[in-house]
Design an enzyme around this catalytic site. Structure first.
Site, mmCIF file in Angstrom:
data_model
loop_
_atom_site.group_PDB
_atom_site.id
_atom_site.type_symbol
_atom_site.label_atom_id
_atom_site.label_comp_id
_atom_site.label_asym_id
_atom_site.label_seq_id
_atom_site.Cartn_x
_atom_site.Cartn_y
_atom_site.Cartn_z
ATOM 1 C CG ASP A 8 41.163 47.846 40.859
ATOM 2 O OD1 ASP A 8 42.194 47.220 40.537
ATOM 3 O OD2 ASP A 8 40.161 47.264 41.342
ATOM 4 C CB SER A 9 40.354 45.620 37.038
ATOM 5 O OG SER A 9 40.308 44.978 38.299
ATOM 6 C CB CYS A 72 45.101 47.790 39.638
ATOM 7 S SG CYS A 72 44.980 46.245 38.739
#
Ligand code: DGL
Length: 257
Positions: A8-9, A72
């Site tokens: 994910d970010s 994400c």
């Protein structure tokens, strides 16, 4: 022994990781939080794609994961098609899984989505829902401020409640199901549910089930490893991630790709 890569970010993918850990207790896990570049959702699609591929190439070619979970929504929208052709391993994303669950539980096919500006701009939820159920009404609201507040450690205050309320109030009244279209949002679902009383969908549940369908159960193993890589502030990530994961993170390393 297999290794599942999850990325994910930032800390948002922890909401997906939690489900993955329940579904795959025998597999090694590598989690990548690209927090140096979070939020992804404020960037343009080419930039997001480039960031995602750097991370996924690292997990696939360098860390040799056996399956990849794009934890994400923004990354799923920008890069899942490319990743599914670029790699020869199973790659799952969150969007079609969230849609599947929402369509299963909605009674009136009026579905709301809260997501990052990039996810809303890409229209992936809108298109995926209408493709599967063309008579649906889909309403998307972008929530540009939530990711940063969650990355910094959510504070339950009058201001943060008003912010959630202002996003929820943008939906028409007949929405009966709300998809949390950013993996950061399930981490604050208890606060969102104060303002939305219908069904709330966290795509993480179906995502881990869909991976299970693809790769099945791992062989019995009691020495599983959980390794975390983070590109931004390690201690900040660790603190917030541990709170949401509800367990200590022991093996965490900083890396900038
Ligand atoms: N958690 C991510 C998502 O599901 C991205 C948040 C961001 O970096 O903007 O979209």
């Amino acid at each position: 022994m297999r290794t599942i890569g999850v990325f994910d970010s930032g800390v948002g993918g922890i909401s997906v990781l939690k489900e993955i850990l329940c579904e795959f207790p025998n597999d090694n896990i590598i989690y990548f939080g690209d927090s140096l570049y979070a939020p992804y959702g404020d960037k343009n699609i080419d930039e997001i794609r480039e960031l995602c591929l750097k991370v996924s190439d690292f997990l696939v070619f360098n860390k040799k994961v056996d399956a990849l979970v794009i934890a994400c929504n923004t990354a799923t929208g920008a890069a899942i098609d490319i990743m599914q052709t670029r790699y020869t391993l199973p790659v799952v994303g969150v969007v079609n899984n969230g849609v599947k669950e929402a369509l299963n539980i909605t009674k009136n096919n009026s579905i709301g989505i809260i997501a990052t500006p990039a996810t809303v701009r890409m229209n992936i939820y809108n298109d995926t829902i209408l493709n599967a159920a063309p008579m649906s009404s889909v309403f998307q609201v972008e929530c540009p401020q939530l990711v940063k507040l969650i990355e910094n450690g959510w504070v339950d205050s009058i201001e943060s409640n008003n912010l959630i309320k202002s996003y929820i109030d943008s939906f028409p009244e007949n929405i009966d199901t709300l998809i949390l279209g950013c993996t950061h949002y399930p981490l604050i679902s208890q606060y969102i549910s104060r303002h939305f009383l219908g069904n709330i969908v966290n795509p993480a549940n179906e995502t881990s089930k869909s991976l299970k369908k693809l790769i099945g159960e791992g062989e019995k193993n009691i020495n599983v490893s959980k390794t975390f890589f983070v590109s931004g502030d390690l201690l900040k990530f660790k603190k917030v991630a541990e709170e949401f994961l509800e367990q200590p993170i022991k093996d965490i390393r900083k890396i900038i790709l």
